[in-house]
Design a protein around this motif. Sequence first.
Motif, mmCIF file in Angstrom:
data_model
loop_
_atom_site.group_PDB
_atom_site.id
_atom_site.type_symbol
_atom_site.label_atom_id
_atom_site.label_comp_id
_atom_site.label_asym_id
_atom_site.label_seq_id
_atom_site.Cartn_x
_atom_site.Cartn_y
_atom_site.Cartn_z
ATOM 1 N N HIS A 1 0.830 -1.210 0.000
ATOM 2 C CA HIS A 1 0.000 0.000 0.000
ATOM 3 C C HIS A 1 0.868 1.266 0.000
ATOM 4 O O HIS A 1 0.604 2.221 -0.745
ATOM 5 N N GLN A 2 1.909 1.279 0.837
ATOM 6 C CA GLN A 2 2.790 2.453 0.907
ATOM 7 C C GLN A 2 3.533 2.668 -0.412
ATOM 8 O O GLN A 2 3.681 3.804 -0.867
ATOM 9 N N SER A 3 4.006 1.594 -1.033
ATOM 10 C CA SER A 3 4.720 1.757 -2.302
ATOM 11 C C SER A 3 3.769 2.240 -3.397
ATOM 12 O O SER A 3 4.156 3.046 -4.250
ATOM 13 N N HIS A 4 2.530 1.788 -3.374
ATOM 14 C CA HIS A 4 1.541 2.258 -4.355
ATOM 15 C C HIS A 4 1.268 3.760 -4.174
ATOM 16 O O HIS A 4 1.164 4.509 -5.142
ATOM 17 N N ARG A 5 1.191 4.220 -2.929
ATOM 18 C CA ARG A 5 0.983 5.644 -2.646
ATOM 19 C C ARG A 5 2.179 6.465 -3.110
ATOM 20 O O ARG A 5 2.031 7.529 -3.708
ATOM 21 N N LEU A 6 3.392 5.966 -2.863
ATOM 22 C CA LEU A 6 4.595 6.680 -3.294
ATOM 23 C C LEU A 6 4.678 6.782 -4.817
ATOM 24 O O LEU A 6 5.104 7.804 -5.361
ATOM 25 N N ILE A 7 4.270 5.737 -5.506
ATOM 26 C CA ILE A 7 4.266 5.782 -6.973
ATOM 27 C C ILE A 7 3.284 6.837 -7.466
ATOM 28 O O ILE A 7 3.584 7.595 -8.391
ATOM 29 N N GLY A 8 2.106 6.924 -6.862
ATOM 30 C CA GLY A 8 1.126 7.941 -7.242
ATOM 31 C C GLY A 8 1.630 9.348 -6.985
ATOM 32 O O GLY A 8 1.474 10.247 -7.824
#
Length: 121
Positions: free
Chosen positions: A25-32
């Motif tokens: 979830h955190q990596s997905h947020r950072l990518i966004g």
Amino acid sequence: MTLLEVMLALVILGLVGLGYLELLHQSHRLIGDSRRWSQAVGYAEDAMERVKLQGAPLQPLLDELPGGFHRQITATSWRPGLIAVEVRVTLPGGGHFDLDRLIPVEPPIVRGSPLAGEDPS
């Protein structure tokens, strides 16, 4: 005793799985976030190139861009032959990206002058 060991193993496995889901979830947020920031940088560089090609706006220019971005372009005279161009792109979720550059101003070419590529004689 075996049932207790199996239940304990399932609890530990569940905790490890939750840890991995949080990491995902955190990596997905950072990518966004990274995608939004790179979009803001692209909008700012596009405005700077447009000023180089079309000239500086006479008054501050405010654009509304796709995705909820806002861009403000301000140009001021800095020294003879140079203008200071400031571009601020505001991101939809808050925050902003500023790009400041000095751009040379080309002197106008007067027909009949040696600089215009004509023979003075």
